[in-house]
Motif scaffolding. Structure first.
Motif, PDB file in Angstrom:
ATOM      1  N   VAL B  25       0.857  -1.183   0.000  1.00 45.80           N
ATOM      2  CA  VAL B  25       0.000   0.000   0.000  1.00 45.80           C
ATOM      3  C   VAL B  25       0.888   1.225   0.000  1.00 45.80           C
ATOM      4  O   VAL B  25       1.899   1.265   0.718  1.00 45.80           O
ATOM      5  N   GLU B  26       0.526   2.192  -0.799  1.00 47.22           N
ATOM      6  CA  GLU B  26       1.266   3.457  -0.840  1.00 47.22           C
ATOM      7  C   GLU B  26       0.370   4.610  -0.429  1.00 47.22           C
ATOM      8  O   GLU B  26      -0.836   4.584  -0.653  1.00 47.22           O
ATOM      9  N   GLY B  27       0.962   5.612   0.168  1.00 53.41           N
ATOM     10  CA  GLY B  27       0.233   6.835   0.442  1.00 53.41           C
ATOM     11  C   GLY B  27      -0.496   6.893   1.760  1.00 53.41           C
ATOM     12  O   GLY B  27      -1.261   7.824   2.001  1.00 53.41           O
ATOM     13  N   THR B  28      -0.273   5.917   2.631  1.00 54.58           N
ATOM     14  CA  THR B  28      -0.887   5.939   3.949  1.00 54.58           C
ATOM     15  C   THR B  28       0.020   5.198   4.915  1.00 54.58           C
ATOM     16  O   THR B  28       0.934   4.478   4.500  1.00 54.58           O
ATOM     17  N   SER B  29      -0.209   5.384   6.193  1.00 55.42           N
ATOM     18  CA  SER B  29       0.603   4.678   7.185  1.00 55.42           C
ATOM     19  C   SER B  29      -0.313   3.943   8.161  1.00 55.42           C
ATOM     20  O   SER B  29      -1.450   4.342   8.398  1.00 55.42           O
ATOM     21  N   ASN B  30       0.233   2.854   8.690  1.00 55.00           N
ATOM     22  CA  ASN B  30      -0.470   2.016   9.661  1.00 55.00           C
ATOM     23  C   ASN B  30      -1.873   1.614   9.206  1.00 55.00           C
ATOM     24  O   ASN B  30      -2.848   1.741   9.957  1.00 55.00           O
ATOM     25  N   PRO B  31      -1.982   1.115   7.991  1.00 57.25           N
ATOM     26  CA  PRO B  31      -3.306   0.673   7.543  1.00 57.25           C
ATOM     27  C   PRO B  31      -3.663  -0.678   8.165  1.00 57.25           C
ATOM     28  O   PRO B  31      -2.786  -1.453   8.546  1.00 57.25           O
ATOM     29  N   ASN B  32      -4.948  -0.954   8.257  1.00 59.70           N
ATOM     30  CA  ASN B  32      -5.411  -2.312   8.499  1.00 59.70           C
ATOM     31  C   ASN B  32      -5.330  -3.054   7.168  1.00 59.70           C
ATOM     32  O   ASN B  32      -5.732  -2.527   6.137  1.00 59.70           O
ATOM     33  N   LEU B  33      -4.808  -4.257   7.198  1.00 59.64           N
ATOM     34  CA  LEU B  33      -4.607  -5.008   5.956  1.00 59.64           C
ATOM     35  C   LEU B  33      -5.347  -6.343   6.013  1.00 59.64           C
ATOM     36  O   LEU B  33      -5.454  -6.955   7.083  1.00 59.64           O
ATOM     37  N   TYR B  34      -5.832  -6.775   4.870  1.00 56.10           N
ATOM     38  CA  TYR B  34      -6.668  -7.976   4.795  1.00 56.10           C
ATOM     39  C   TYR B  34      -6.290  -8.817   3.583  1.00 56.10           C
ATOM     40  O   TYR B  34      -5.982  -8.286   2.509  1.00 56.10           O
ATOM     41  N   TRP B  35      -6.351 -10.137   3.752  1.00 53.52           N
ATOM     42  CA  TRP B  35      -6.280 -11.072   2.629  1.00 53.52           C
ATOM     43  C   TRP B  35      -7.608 -11.814   2.546  1.00 53.52           C
ATOM     44  O   TRP B  35      -8.097 -12.349   3.539  1.00 53.52           O
ATOM     45  N   LEU B  47      -9.280 -14.413   4.998  1.00 53.96           N
ATOM     46  CA  LEU B  47      -8.233 -15.353   5.388  1.00 53.96           C
ATOM     47  C   LEU B  47      -7.424 -14.819   6.575  1.00 53.96           C
ATOM     48  O   LEU B  47      -7.245 -15.501   7.572  1.00 53.96           O
ATOM     49  N   PHE B  48      -6.904 -13.629   6.424  1.00 49.06           N
ATOM     50  CA  PHE B  48      -6.062 -13.018   7.455  1.00 49.06           C
ATOM     51  C   PHE B  48      -6.337 -11.519   7.509  1.00 49.06           C
ATOM     52  O   PHE B  48      -6.717 -10.915   6.520  1.00 49.06           O
ATOM     53  N   TYR B  49      -6.113 -10.933   8.676  1.00 45.24           N
ATOM     54  CA  TYR B  49      -6.097  -9.485   8.772  1.00 45.24           C
ATOM     55  C   TYR B  49      -5.016  -9.070   9.755  1.00 45.24           C
ATOM     56  O   TYR B  49      -4.609  -9.848  10.620  1.00 45.24           O
ATOM     57  N   SER B  50      -4.567  -7.821   9.571  1.00 51.21           N
ATOM     58  CA  SER B  50      -3.454  -7.321  10.376  1.00 51.21           C
ATOM     59  C   SER B  50      -3.701  -5.864  10.738  1.00 51.21           C
ATOM     60  O   SER B  50      -4.034  -5.046   9.876  1.00 51.21           O
ATOM     61  N   VAL B  51      -3.507  -5.535  12.017  1.00 50.78           N
ATOM     62  CA  VAL B  51      -3.678  -4.163  12.473  1.00 50.78           C
ATOM     63  C   VAL B  51      -2.343  -3.461  12.654  1.00 50.78           C
ATOM     64  O   VAL B  51      -2.314  -2.263  12.950  1.00 50.78           O
ATOM     65  N   GLN B  55       1.545  -8.251  13.495  1.00 49.29           N
ATOM     66  CA  GLN B  55       0.284  -8.649  14.124  1.00 49.29           C
ATOM     67  C   GLN B  55      -0.636  -9.245  13.069  1.00 49.29           C
ATOM     68  O   GLN B  55      -1.140  -8.526  12.212  1.00 49.29           O
ATOM     69  N   ILE B  56      -0.823 -10.554  13.136  1.00 50.25           N
ATOM     70  CA  ILE B  56      -1.623 -11.266  12.149  1.00 50.25           C
ATOM     71  C   ILE B  56      -2.705 -12.058  12.863  1.00 50.25           C
ATOM     72  O   ILE B  56      -2.414 -12.760  13.830  1.00 50.25           O
ATOM     73  N   SER B  57      -3.920 -11.936  12.372  1.00 48.02           N
ATOM     74  CA  SER B  57      -5.019 -12.749  12.885  1.00 48.02           C
ATOM     75  C   SER B  57      -5.523 -13.636  11.762  1.00 48.02           C
ATOM     76  O   SER B  57      -5.713 -13.167  10.636  1.00 48.02           O
ATOM     77  N   SER B  58      -5.715 -14.897  12.080  1.00 46.17           N
ATOM     78  CA  SER B  58      -6.152 -15.874  11.081  1.00 46.17           C
ATOM     79  C   SER B  58      -7.617 -16.200  11.292  1.00 46.17           C
ATOM     80  O   SER B  58      -8.054 -16.407  12.428  1.00 46.17           O
ATOM     81  N   GLU B  59      -8.363 -16.190  10.206  1.00 45.01           N
ATOM     82  CA  GLU B  59      -9.778 -16.492  10.296  1.00 45.01           C
ATOM     83  C   GLU B  59     -10.085 -17.955   9.990  1.00 45.01           C
ATOM     84  O   GLU B  59     -11.048 -18.495  10.506  1.00 45.01           O
ATOM     85  N   PRO B  69       5.904  -7.851   7.275  1.00 44.47           N
ATOM     86  CA  PRO B  69       7.264  -7.464   7.675  1.00 44.47           C
ATOM     87  C   PRO B  69       7.471  -5.954   7.740  1.00 44.47           C
ATOM     88  O   PRO B  69       8.373  -5.490   8.448  1.00 44.47           O
ATOM     89  N   GLN B  70       6.680  -5.215   7.014  1.00 47.07           N
ATOM     90  CA  GLN B  70       6.734  -3.756   7.024  1.00 47.07           C
ATOM     91  C   GLN B  70       5.327  -3.193   7.152  1.00 47.07           C
ATOM     92  O   GLN B  70       4.347  -3.904   6.901  1.00 47.07           O
ATOM     93  N   ASP B  71       5.255  -1.937   7.501  1.00 46.12           N
ATOM     94  CA  ASP B  71       3.958  -1.315   7.782  1.00 46.12           C
ATOM     95  C   ASP B  71       2.976  -1.452   6.630  1.00 46.12           C
ATOM     96  O   ASP B  71       1.773  -1.676   6.841  1.00 46.12           O
ATOM     97  N   ARG B  72       3.469  -1.323   5.395  1.00 46.20           N
ATOM     98  CA  ARG B  72       2.576  -1.288   4.251  1.00 46.20           C
ATOM     99  C   ARG B  72       2.768  -2.491   3.326  1.00 46.20           C
ATOM    100  O   ARG B  72       2.467  -2.425   2.144  1.00 46.20           O
TER     101      ARG B  72
END
Lengths: 111, 112
Positions: B25-35, B47-51, B55-59, B69-72
């Motif tokens: 992801v570009e142009g933002t910091s500390n996003p919530n991320l989802y697969w 499948l997964f989300y990360s705050v 920090q990974i949570s598995s569904e 490994p990195q913020d984005r």
């Protein structure tokens, strides 16, 4: 699970007609969102309605939410061929950061 | 403005081979991320989300794993692919929980 269910699974209408899709879910939510997906592409956010709202409009889109029935509807007025896509509702889990998407309604607008 | 990238766009892999799908992801910091995974003609399965980093949570329990490994940067991996892993994999981000998610273009994975 919290996953929503859209109804109908498929809808075919003539250009200019209105299209209505419904979504039902199981547990309390903070908000409900509708997304659109063109074939083979990522999803695009259409509209978000919060649990304390009952109706919301955005252009030709009208969304209603009935938390007592745990259901929502998406109305697309004066449909166009370009509206042909799959439409999904998504609900949060009330606690946590995850979203749950429904199975989608496939809309075909015939020119 | 913010953009989200996924690669590769398509991938054909044999059963038992490893997998690595990347999302940035570009142009933002500390996003919530989802697969998410989408089977043909079906809805999206989270499948997964990360705050945050690390920090990974598995569904869904499965042979897939995710890392941040990195913020984005959000990576979806597998040590040994199964036929049932075939599908359309979508990465998404949001500023805050419960808010609008922005989706990447997706990766179509075919396991043969």
């Amino acid at each position: 699970s919290q996953q929503g269910e859209e109804d109908p699974q498929a809808l075919s209408i003539q250009e200019g007609e209105n299209a209505t899709m419904n979504c039902s879910y199981k547990t309390s939510i903070n908000n409900l969102q509708w997304y659109r997906q063109n074939s083979g592409r990522g999803l695009v956010h259409l509209i978000l309605i919060r649990s304390n709202e009952r109706e919301k409009h955005s252009g030709r889109l009208r969304v209603t939410l009935d938390t007592s029935k745990k259901s929502s509807s998406l109305l697309i007025t004066a449909s166009r061929a370009a509206d042909t896509a799959s439409y999904f509702c998504a609900t949060d889990a009330h606690t946590g950061n995850q979203f749950y998407f429904g199975t989608g309604t496939s809309l075909t607008v015939i020119p | 403005s913010q953009t989200i990238h996924q690669w590769p766009a398509t991938l054909v892999q044999p059963v038992g081979s490893p997998l690595s799908l990347e999302c940035t992801v570009e142009g933002t910091s500390n996003p919530n991320l989802y697969w998410y995974r989408q089977a043909a003609g079906r809805g999206l399965q989270l499948l997964f989300y990360s705050v945050g980093i690390g920090q990974i949570s598995s569904e869904v329990p499965q042979n897939l794993s995710a890392s941040r490994p990195q913020d984005r940067q959000f990576i979806l991996s597998s040590k040994k692919l199964l036929l049932s892993d075939s599908g359309f994999y979508l990465c998404a981000w949001s500023w805050e929980p419960y808010n609008e998610q922005f989706f990447g273009p997706g990766t179509r994975l075919t396991v043969l």
